[in-house]
Design a protein around this motif. Sequence first.
Motif, PDB file in Angstrom:
ATOM      1  N   UNK A   7       0.935  -1.171  -0.149  1.00 54.76           N
ATOM      2  CA  UNK A   7       0.012   0.100   0.004  1.00 54.76           C
ATOM      3  C   UNK A   7       0.762   1.378  -0.013  1.00 54.76           C
ATOM      4  N   UNK A   8       0.274   2.125   0.132  1.00 52.72           N
ATOM      5  CA  UNK A   8       0.967   3.604   0.244  1.00 52.72           C
ATOM      6  C   UNK A   8       1.346   4.241   1.415  1.00 52.72           C
ATOM      7  N   UNK A   9       2.024   4.924   1.790  1.00 51.37           N
ATOM      8  CA  UNK A   9       2.498   5.424   2.895  1.00 51.37           C
ATOM      9  C   UNK A   9       1.361   6.742   3.299  1.00 51.37           C
ATOM     10  N   UNK A  10       0.663   6.442   4.690  1.00 55.11           N
ATOM     11  CA  UNK A  10      -0.340   7.413   5.055  1.00 55.11           C
ATOM     12  C   UNK A  10       0.223   8.606   5.356  1.00 55.11           C
ATOM     13  N   UNK A  11      -0.366   9.869   5.674  1.00 59.63           N
ATOM     14  CA  UNK A  11      -0.014  10.951   6.159  1.00 59.63           C
ATOM     15  C   UNK A  11       0.512  10.867   7.623  1.00 59.63           C
ATOM     16  N   UNK A  26       9.907  -3.480   1.585  1.00 61.46           N
ATOM     17  CA  UNK A  26       8.590  -3.690   1.676  1.00 61.46           C
ATOM     18  C   UNK A  26       7.768  -3.789   0.267  1.00 61.46           C
ATOM     19  N   UNK A  27       6.502  -3.557  -0.065  1.00 58.23           N
ATOM     20  CA  UNK A  27       5.813  -3.564  -1.231  1.00 58.23           C
ATOM     21  C   UNK A  27       5.109  -2.290  -1.168  1.00 58.23           C
ATOM     22  N   UNK A  28       5.759  -1.202  -0.571  1.00 50.65           N
ATOM     23  CA  UNK A  28       5.130   0.153  -0.802  1.00 50.65           C
ATOM     24  C   UNK A  28       4.913   0.784  -1.894  1.00 50.65           C
ATOM     25  N   UNK A  29       3.908   1.272  -2.401  1.00 47.66           N
ATOM     26  CA  UNK A  29       3.706   1.675  -3.797  1.00 47.66           C
ATOM     27  C   UNK A  29       3.440   3.396  -3.530  1.00 47.66           C
ATOM     28  N   UNK A  30       2.926   3.842  -4.637  1.00 44.50           N
ATOM     29  CA  UNK A  30       2.654   5.255  -4.834  1.00 44.50           C
ATOM     30  C   UNK A  30       3.808   6.275  -4.764  1.00 44.50           C
ATOM     31  N   UNK A  31       3.767   7.533  -4.463  1.00 46.06           N
ATOM     32  CA  UNK A  31       4.886   8.324  -4.930  1.00 46.06           C
ATOM     33  C   UNK A  31       5.682   8.641  -3.528  1.00 46.06           C
TER      34      UNK A  31
END
Length: 244
Positions: A7-11, A26-31
């Motif tokens: 998933x993406x990193x939350x604020x 990890x498998x972190x996605x997004x920008x």
Amino acid sequence: MPMSNKGTIPNLSAIKGLTSLSLQHNEISGTIPTWLGSFRTLQKIELNNNNIHGTICTELVDLAFLQFLNISHNQITGTFPRPLATVPLLNRIDVSHNQMTGEIPKELGINQRMISLNMSENKFQGKIPDHLCKMRLNLGLTLRYGCDGILCAPGTFNEENGFGSCRPCPKGTGTSYLGSKQCMNFSEQEQLTLLYKRMGGNDWDSKWSSSWNEKNDKCDWYGVECDENGHVISLAIPAYSSQR
């Protein structure tokens, strides 16, 4: 069985006193989150070995205490932001194994604090700034190998790091970019494209520059003549003119 976070990193901007952020492997996605720039006390960012894409956000330039940035082994594109190169305490950078383009910013290392710089396995081109090659970087490799201690020059490679003791590519192979770990077999069109880029083709006479497009077949390029099988048999490029 090993677990990884997706998933993406939350604020996380509510955590006001954050000094270190380590989310690697990890498998972190997004920008890369723009809100990272709000952590005025942040000293270390490790986002390497994930699935992060996009460009390096310019908000990171606000991190006056940032010393260590590792975003290697992702899918990051774009250029290395020149303002980020001027962050005063930044001394260890690893952006290797991405899809970054452009040239190495001359601003890198002007703070005289740089210790480690790994930009290999990207699509960087151009010349490595001279002052970087004269600094003690990458465990002293620059003192031994000069600019090769930062990135192998095009046409050379280092199987382990993409920098250090760089060897010429075997005959018939080559590399298009700085900091390659392996050489490639180029097609005729790829070799001509490399020639165009290395020789400043964008500044050639319009008869050449308008037709030497990678989307067009090489045999349709101005100054290129092919035989009936589509192989190049004649090549002509414009003569240098200091008046251009």
